[in-house]
Design a protein around this motif. Structure first.
Motif, mmCIF file in Angstrom:
data_model
loop_
_atom_site.group_PDB
_atom_site.id
_atom_site.type_symbol
_atom_site.label_atom_id
_atom_site.label_comp_id
_atom_site.label_asym_id
_atom_site.label_seq_id
_atom_site.Cartn_x
_atom_site.Cartn_y
_atom_site.Cartn_z
ATOM 1 N N ALA A 185 0.750 -1.249 -0.032
ATOM 2 C CA ALA A 185 0.050 -0.042 0.109
ATOM 3 C C ALA A 185 0.875 1.307 0.075
ATOM 4 O O ALA A 185 0.631 2.116 -0.558
ATOM 5 N N ASN A 186 1.822 1.288 0.713
ATOM 6 C CA ASN A 186 2.980 2.500 0.943
ATOM 7 C C ASN A 186 3.406 2.634 -0.486
ATOM 8 O O ASN A 186 3.556 3.788 -0.799
ATOM 9 N N ALA A 187 3.837 1.678 -1.111
ATOM 10 C CA ALA A 187 4.423 1.712 -2.493
ATOM 11 C C ALA A 187 3.605 2.171 -3.429
ATOM 12 O O ALA A 187 3.782 2.964 -4.271
ATOM 13 N N ILE A 188 1.959 1.779 -3.392
ATOM 14 C CA ILE A 188 1.157 2.285 -4.410
ATOM 15 C C ILE A 188 0.869 3.796 -3.910
ATOM 16 O O ILE A 188 0.665 4.480 -5.022
ATOM 17 N N ALA B 295 -5.111 -18.216 4.065
ATOM 18 C CA ALA B 295 -4.474 -16.794 3.643
ATOM 19 C C ALA B 295 -3.322 -17.052 3.138
ATOM 20 O O ALA B 295 -2.738 -16.042 2.543
ATOM 21 N N VAL B 296 -2.368 -17.941 3.258
ATOM 22 C CA VAL B 296 -0.937 -18.012 2.737
ATOM 23 C C VAL B 296 -0.860 -19.286 1.801
ATOM 24 O O VAL B 296 -1.198 -20.099 2.031
ATOM 25 N N THR B 297 -0.189 -18.889 0.752
ATOM 26 C CA THR B 297 0.550 -19.717 -0.180
ATOM 27 C C THR B 297 2.052 -19.602 -0.049
ATOM 28 O O THR B 297 2.654 -18.751 0.303
ATOM 29 N N ARG B 298 2.622 -20.978 -0.684
ATOM 30 C CA ARG B 298 4.030 -20.980 -0.631
ATOM 31 C C ARG B 298 4.778 -19.683 -1.367
ATOM 32 O O ARG B 298 5.727 -18.977 -0.761
ATOM 33 N N SER B 299 4.194 -19.191 -2.337
ATOM 34 C CA SER B 299 4.873 -18.243 -3.350
ATOM 35 C C SER B 299 4.561 -16.618 -2.740
ATOM 36 O O SER B 299 4.948 -15.893 -3.015
ATOM 37 N N GLY B 300 3.085 -16.614 -1.866
ATOM 38 C CA GLY B 300 2.677 -15.309 -1.659
ATOM 39 C C GLY B 300 2.024 -14.409 -2.822
ATOM 40 O O GLY B 300 1.546 -15.175 -3.780
ATOM 41 N N ASN B 301 1.917 -13.442 -2.452
ATOM 42 C CA ASN B 301 1.117 -12.562 -3.546
ATOM 43 C C ASN B 301 1.964 -11.857 -4.451
ATOM 44 O O ASN B 301 2.822 -10.932 -4.088
ATOM 45 N N LEU B 302 2.187 -12.528 -5.733
ATOM 46 C CA LEU B 302 3.367 -12.053 -6.583
ATOM 47 C C LEU B 302 2.952 -10.743 -7.099
ATOM 48 O O LEU B 302 3.845 -10.046 -7.431
ATOM 49 N N VAL B 303 1.670 -10.294 -7.314
ATOM 50 C CA VAL B 303 1.370 -8.833 -7.781
ATOM 51 C C VAL B 303 1.881 -7.880 -6.745
ATOM 52 O O VAL B 303 2.557 -6.907 -6.959
ATOM 53 N N ALA B 304 1.556 -8.206 -5.595
ATOM 54 C CA ALA B 304 2.074 -7.254 -4.264
ATOM 55 C C ALA B 304 3.648 -7.316 -4.507
ATOM 56 O O ALA B 304 4.370 -6.158 -4.072
ATOM 57 N N GLN B 305 4.126 -8.289 -4.550
ATOM 58 C CA GLN B 305 5.933 -8.489 -4.535
ATOM 59 C C GLN B 305 6.279 -7.493 -5.547
ATOM 60 O O GLN B 305 7.333 -6.762 -5.424
ATOM 61 N N ILE C 63 6.300 -3.915 -4.767
ATOM 62 C CA ILE C 63 7.099 -3.416 -3.707
ATOM 63 C C ILE C 63 8.621 -3.399 -4.608
ATOM 64 O O ILE C 63 9.117 -2.177 -4.053
ATOM 65 N N GLN C 64 8.756 -4.300 -5.270
ATOM 66 C CA GLN C 64 10.175 -4.278 -5.944
ATOM 67 C C GLN C 64 10.453 -3.167 -6.802
ATOM 68 O O GLN C 64 11.361 -2.705 -7.320
ATOM 69 N N ASN C 65 9.048 -2.457 -7.550
ATOM 70 C CA ASN C 65 9.290 -1.374 -8.358
ATOM 71 C C ASN C 65 9.653 -0.179 -7.615
ATOM 72 O O ASN C 65 10.229 0.719 -8.107
ATOM 73 N N VAL C 66 9.385 -0.152 -6.336
ATOM 74 C CA VAL C 66 9.294 1.093 -5.515
ATOM 75 C C VAL C 66 10.392 1.301 -4.480
ATOM 76 O O VAL C 66 11.245 2.041 -4.373
ATOM 77 N N PHE C 67 10.900 -0.049 -3.893
ATOM 78 C CA PHE C 67 11.721 -0.328 -2.864
ATOM 79 C C PHE C 67 12.841 -0.758 -3.169
ATOM 80 O O PHE C 67 12.934 -1.921 -4.082
ATOM 81 N N PRO D 127 21.906 -5.914 9.008
ATOM 82 C CA PRO D 127 22.251 -5.826 7.762
ATOM 83 C C PRO D 127 21.316 -6.194 6.621
ATOM 84 O O PRO D 127 20.439 -7.328 6.959
ATOM 85 N N SER D 128 20.881 -5.415 5.596
ATOM 86 C CA SER D 128 19.895 -5.617 4.619
ATOM 87 C C SER D 128 18.433 -6.168 5.264
ATOM 88 O O SER D 128 17.743 -6.961 4.751
ATOM 89 N N SER D 129 18.053 -5.543 6.248
ATOM 90 C CA SER D 129 17.002 -5.727 7.000
ATOM 91 C C SER D 129 15.664 -4.589 6.747
ATOM 92 O O SER D 129 14.720 -4.672 7.503
ATOM 93 N N GLY D 130 16.015 -3.871 5.686
ATOM 94 C CA GLY D 130 14.914 -2.883 5.564
ATOM 95 C C GLY D 130 14.610 -2.680 4.094
ATOM 96 O O GLY D 130 15.375 -3.105 3.172
ATOM 97 N N TRP D 131 13.664 -1.756 3.788
ATOM 98 C CA TRP D 131 13.381 -1.328 2.463
ATOM 99 C C TRP D 131 13.402 0.349 2.523
ATOM 100 O O TRP D 131 12.971 0.882 3.630
ATOM 101 N N ARG D 132 13.896 1.022 1.389
ATOM 102 C CA ARG D 132 14.002 2.440 1.194
ATOM 103 C C ARG D 132 13.559 2.583 -0.217
ATOM 104 O O ARG D 132 13.481 1.548 -1.125
ATOM 105 N N LEU D 133 13.382 3.759 -0.629
ATOM 106 C CA LEU D 133 12.813 4.226 -1.754
ATOM 107 C C LEU D 133 13.904 3.995 -2.808
ATOM 108 O O LEU D 133 14.888 4.387 -2.567
#
Ligand code: SF4
Length: 359
Positions: free
Chosen positions: A144-147, A248-258, A261-265, A279-285
Motif C-alpha cells: 500500500a505504501n508503494a502504491i 490466507a497463505v501460499t508458498r509463493s505469496g502475493n506475486l502482484v504485491a511483491q 514492492i520491488q518497483n518502488v523499494f 544488515p539488509s533488513s529494511g526497504w528504502r525508496l
C-alpha cells in the motif's frame, strides 16, 4: 466468520494434544507482536504445558522503529508548513526529547491516518502544504505504501513524501538465530507477512539453523495449531516450514504485491530500536523516487541519537528478557507514561503484559 477460530472446545482439544506430545522443554518464538498480543489477551500462555516457553519476538513495527527515525519524524513535524501524518500508535513513541504527540500539543499539524493513501488524499487537498507520511511496517504494509508513491508520481502530487521505516522479517530471524545468546528452538512465522511474501524464503533459514518454522495466524485456534505443529516437529527432530494458515497463505505469496514492492523499494541496512543495525533488513525508496523521500526532502540525515539506558526493550525484542524483568515495568513505565516503544504499541510485549498478564 472468525468466530470459528475462537471456539473454546477446539482450542482446549488442541491444548490437550500439545500436552500429550510434549516430553521435554521447548522454546518457541512468535515473531509477530499481533500474535504476542493475542497470546496474552486469550491467556494461552497460562494454558500451555509448563515445558513450552513462548518467547516474544521483534515483530512490532512501532516498537522497532529506531529512535533516530522518531527524532527525524519529530524534527520534520515541527517544521513550518508541514502536515505530518502517521498511524496513531507512533504519536506516543518517545523520541530523545519529544514525541509526535507533544509536537501536536505545541501546535504542530500532526494527523492520525489509517493508510498512506489517506495521507496522499490530504496532500491532494492541501497543495500549499508539505504532507509527510510516516511509513513504518513490515512487509505487510509495504504494498500500500508503494502504491501511494506510484500514484503520487503518476498524478504529479509533488507535495507528498514518506519517511520510510520498513523492516523485514527474514534478516531479523537470521540475527536472532545467529546470535551466540539465541534461545529460540522453533518459530511461529507471522501469517500476514507470509500472505504477501509467501514462505519460501523461510526454508533456507529453517535448514541453516535447524529450526522448524510454522506459518501461523492470529486467532486462538490458529495460535494453538501453530504451536502444536512446531512441538510435533521439535519432538520428532524434524526441520521443515509448515503452513498452518492455509486460508490466507501460499508458498509463493502475493506475486502482484511483491512486484509493486520491488518497483518502488530497494533493500537497505536498517536500525532496529534497542537492537542496532541489522544488515539488509529494511526497504528504502529506489533512487528514481528520491523526491518522495522525506529524509532527503527535509535534509534530516544528520540527526543521530542514543537509546535510553533504562529501557531493556531491545533485549525483550530479541527474546532474551521478559517485560517483567524490567525494573521500570508498571512502576515508572506504564501505557500512560511509556519509557519505551514496547509499552506504547498495542502490539508491544510490555503493553500486552501490562494489560493481560495475571501475575
Ligand atoms: S517496561 Fe518500559 S522501560 Fe521497561 S522494557 Fe518495557 S518499555 Fe522499556
Amino acid at each position: 466468520m472468525l468466530e470459528k477460530f475462537r471456539t473454546k472446545d477446539q482450542v482446549i482439544r488442541i491444548l490437550a494434544e500439545i500436552k500429550k506430545i510434549t516430553t521435554q522443554p521447548w522454546r518457541i518464538m512468535e515473531i509477530c507482536g499481533g500474535q504476542t498480543h493475542a497470546i496474552m489477551q486469550y491467556g494461552l500462555y497460562e494454558l500451555l504445558p509448563a515445558e513450552i516457553e513462548l518467547i516474544h519476538g521483534p515483530g512490532c513495527p512501532v516498537c522497532v522503529t529506531s529512535l533516530e527515525l522518531v527524532d527525524k519524524a519529530v524534527a520534520i513535524a515541527s517544521m513550518e508548513n508541514v502536515i505530518f501524518t502517521s498511524y496513531g500508535d507512533m504519536l506516543r513513541v518517545p523520541g530523545s526529547n519529544q514525541d509526535l504527540f507533544s509536537v501536536k500539543a505545541s501546535g504542530g499539524d500532526v494527523r492520525v491516518v489509517y493508510s498512506s493513501l489517506e495521507a496522499l488524499r490530504i496532500a491532494e487537498r492541501n497543495p500549499d502544504k508539505e504532507v509527510v507520511f510516516f511509513g513504518i511496517g513490515f512487509e505487510t504494509t509495504a504494498p500500500a505504501n508503494a502504491i501511494s508513491i506510484i500514484k503520487a508520481q503518476e498524478r504529479g502530487i509533488n507535495n507528498y513524501s514518506m519517511l520510510v521505516s520498513h523492516v523485514l522479517v527474514p534478516p531479523a530471524m537470521h540475527a536472532i538465530l545467529g546470535s551466540p545468546s539465541n534461545r529460540v528452538q522453533g518459530f511461529l512465522a507471522a501469517g500476514h507477512v507470509c500472505a504477501i511474501m509467501g514462505y519460501e524464503e523461510y526454508e533456507p533459514i529453517a535448514q541453516k539453523y535447524q529450526v522448524p518454522v510454522v506459518v501461523t495466524g492470529f486467532e486462538p485456534l490458529d495460535l494453538v495449531l501453530g504451536i502444536m505443529e512446531t512441538v510435533k516437529m521439535l519432538e520428532n527432530n524434524e526441520v521443515r516450514v509448515v503452513n498452518a494458515y492455509t486460508r490466507a497463505v501460499t508458498r509463493s505469496g502475493n506475486l502482484v504485491a511483491q512486484e509493486i514492492i520491488q518497483n518502488v523499494f530497494e533493500i537497505c541496512d536498517r536500525q532496529w530500536r534497542g537492537i542496532g543495525t541489522i544488515p539488509s533488513s529494511g526497504w528504502r525508496l529506489k533512487p528514481r523516487f528520491q523526491e518522495f523521500d522525506a529524509e532527503w526532502r527535509f535534509n534530516v540525515h544528520n540527526i543521530h541519537t542514543h537509546e535510553s539506558e533504562v529501557c531493556i526493550s531491545g533485549l525483550i525484542l530479541q527474546g532474551l528478557k521478559k517485560p517483567t524483568d524490567c525494573p521500570a515495568f508498571s512502576i515508572t513505565c506504564t501505557p500512560q507514561n511509556p519509557l519505551g516503544a514496547t509499552m506504547v504499541s498495542s502490539e508491544g510485549a510490555c503493553s500486552a503484559y501490562y494489560h493481560y498478564a495475571r501475575d
